[in-house]
Design a protein around this motif. Structure first.
Motif, mmCIF file in Angstrom:
data_model
loop_
_atom_site.group_PDB
_atom_site.id
_atom_site.type_symbol
_atom_site.label_atom_id
_atom_site.label_comp_id
_atom_site.label_asym_id
_atom_site.label_seq_id
_atom_site.Cartn_x
_atom_site.Cartn_y
_atom_site.Cartn_z
ATOM 1 N N LYS A 29 0.811 -1.211 0.000
ATOM 2 C CA LYS A 29 0.000 0.000 0.000
ATOM 3 C C LYS A 29 0.847 1.265 0.000
ATOM 4 N N GLU A 37 -3.731 7.053 -3.102
ATOM 5 C CA GLU A 37 -3.398 6.054 -4.102
ATOM 6 C C GLU A 37 -2.112 5.333 -3.727
ATOM 7 N N SER A 38 -2.052 4.020 -3.951
ATOM 8 C CA SER A 38 -0.827 3.269 -3.688
ATOM 9 C C SER A 38 0.286 3.776 -4.593
ATOM 10 N N TYR A 41 0.934 3.112 -8.411
ATOM 11 C CA TYR A 41 -0.029 3.579 -9.409
ATOM 12 C C TYR A 41 0.033 5.094 -9.617
ATOM 13 N N VAL A 70 0.026 -8.286 -7.175
ATOM 14 C CA VAL A 70 -0.518 -6.997 -6.739
ATOM 15 C C VAL A 70 -1.541 -7.216 -5.636
ATOM 16 N N ASP A 73 -7.397 -5.979 -4.558
ATOM 17 C CA ASP A 73 -8.317 -5.006 -5.141
ATOM 18 C C ASP A 73 -7.800 -4.416 -6.448
ATOM 19 N N ASP A 74 -6.556 -4.741 -6.811
ATOM 20 C CA ASP A 74 -5.939 -4.117 -7.983
ATOM 21 C C ASP A 74 -5.713 -5.085 -9.138
ATOM 22 N N ARG A 77 -7.500 -3.829 -12.323
ATOM 23 C CA ARG A 77 -6.830 -2.643 -12.852
ATOM 24 C C ARG A 77 -5.545 -3.025 -13.583
ATOM 25 N N CYS A 78 -4.741 -3.896 -12.961
ATOM 26 C CA CYS A 78 -3.459 -4.274 -13.548
ATOM 27 C C CYS A 78 -3.637 -5.166 -14.773
#
Length: 251
Positions: A29, A37-38, A41, A70, A73-74, A77-78
């Protein structure tokens, strides 16, 4: 284009050299960055930091596959990044574990059959030089394990955690700041992770797990531009490196 100083990775079926996998760890995180935002990203130039890192390994011919680990939750997105930026060498996007060590272990399980060598790399280190990566691989081929590092510039003090009293001053000549990638014979790193899991040991990096087996780990000198983007102060420095030092490698 690899310079003359870079190690040329030659395929030898059944020999010492062989299939190379890369595990990119980006499940943290990044609380020290202080952003919602992490850190992986956040934008660097016109792309997320993580994409810069992935593209670096995507563009290395000798890399056979990339495993991206990752946060749960990502993953979606990735997976979108993989498609949008044509990251064809990313064969798997995994949800990481509770600790970085757990995430690396999951990445090891996901590597394709026949992989003999593995690089473990931080998702927020987008500036490693290809030449240094190849030198690290070459040393790992010789002895089984190697890491990139740089000599410590500052005087280091060992300080009591309770009262902040200085306890000792180590000889700076023996101190190195460890970076990634870290390169291993895959079977050796797998053994090290299995042993650590059995013993419920949590190391500070993958090399520390291999060290516990009594195996040698050698240092390969990198450079000070291979920064880990961790705190707000790192961001303007990273932008400068991108445009003034490593810009040609991002094209």
């Amino acid at each position: 284009m690899i310079t003359k100083k870079a190690f040329v990775w030659k395929r030898q079926v059944g020999g010492l050299m062989g299939k190379l996998g890369v595990i990119i760890v980006a499940a943290g995180k990044g609380s020290r960055m202080g952003t919602a935002e992490s850190k992986q990203y956040l934008q660097l130039g016109k792309k997320p930091i993580l994409v810069h890192t992935l593209q670096l390994f995507q563009n290395i011919h000798e890399v056979d596959e990339i495993i991206l680990v990752v946060g749960a939750d990502d993953v979606a997105r990735c997976s979108g990044y993989v498609a949008s930026y044509a990251l064809t060498k990313v064969t798997c996007v995994l949800a990481g574990g509770a600790e970085r060590q757990d995430s690396v272990r999951q990445g090891l399980h996901a590597l394709q059959e026949g992989t003999q060598w593995v690089l473990v790399h931080d998702g927020v280190r987008p500036f490693v030089r290809k030449e240094h990566m190849f030198e690290c691989l070459k040393k790992a081929q010789e002895i089984g394990a190697a890491v990139l590092a740089v000599p410590v510039k500052d005087t280091i003090k060992v300080v009591d955690a309770a009262d902040k009293r200085i306890q000792s001053t180590p000889d700076r000549r023996s101190l190195w700041a460890i970076q990634t990638p870290q390169a291993f014979r895959l079977s050796l790193l797998q053994e090290a992770h299995e042993k650590a899991q059995q013993d419920m040991f949590m190391g500070t990096d993958d090399a520390s797990l291999v060290e516990r087996l009594g195996a040698a780990v050698h240092v390969v000198e990198g450079d000070y531009y291979n920064i880990k983007i961790t705190t707000p102060e790192d961001l303007p420095w990273a932008e400068w490196i991108l445009h003034n030092v490593r810009g040609e490698e991002r094209t």
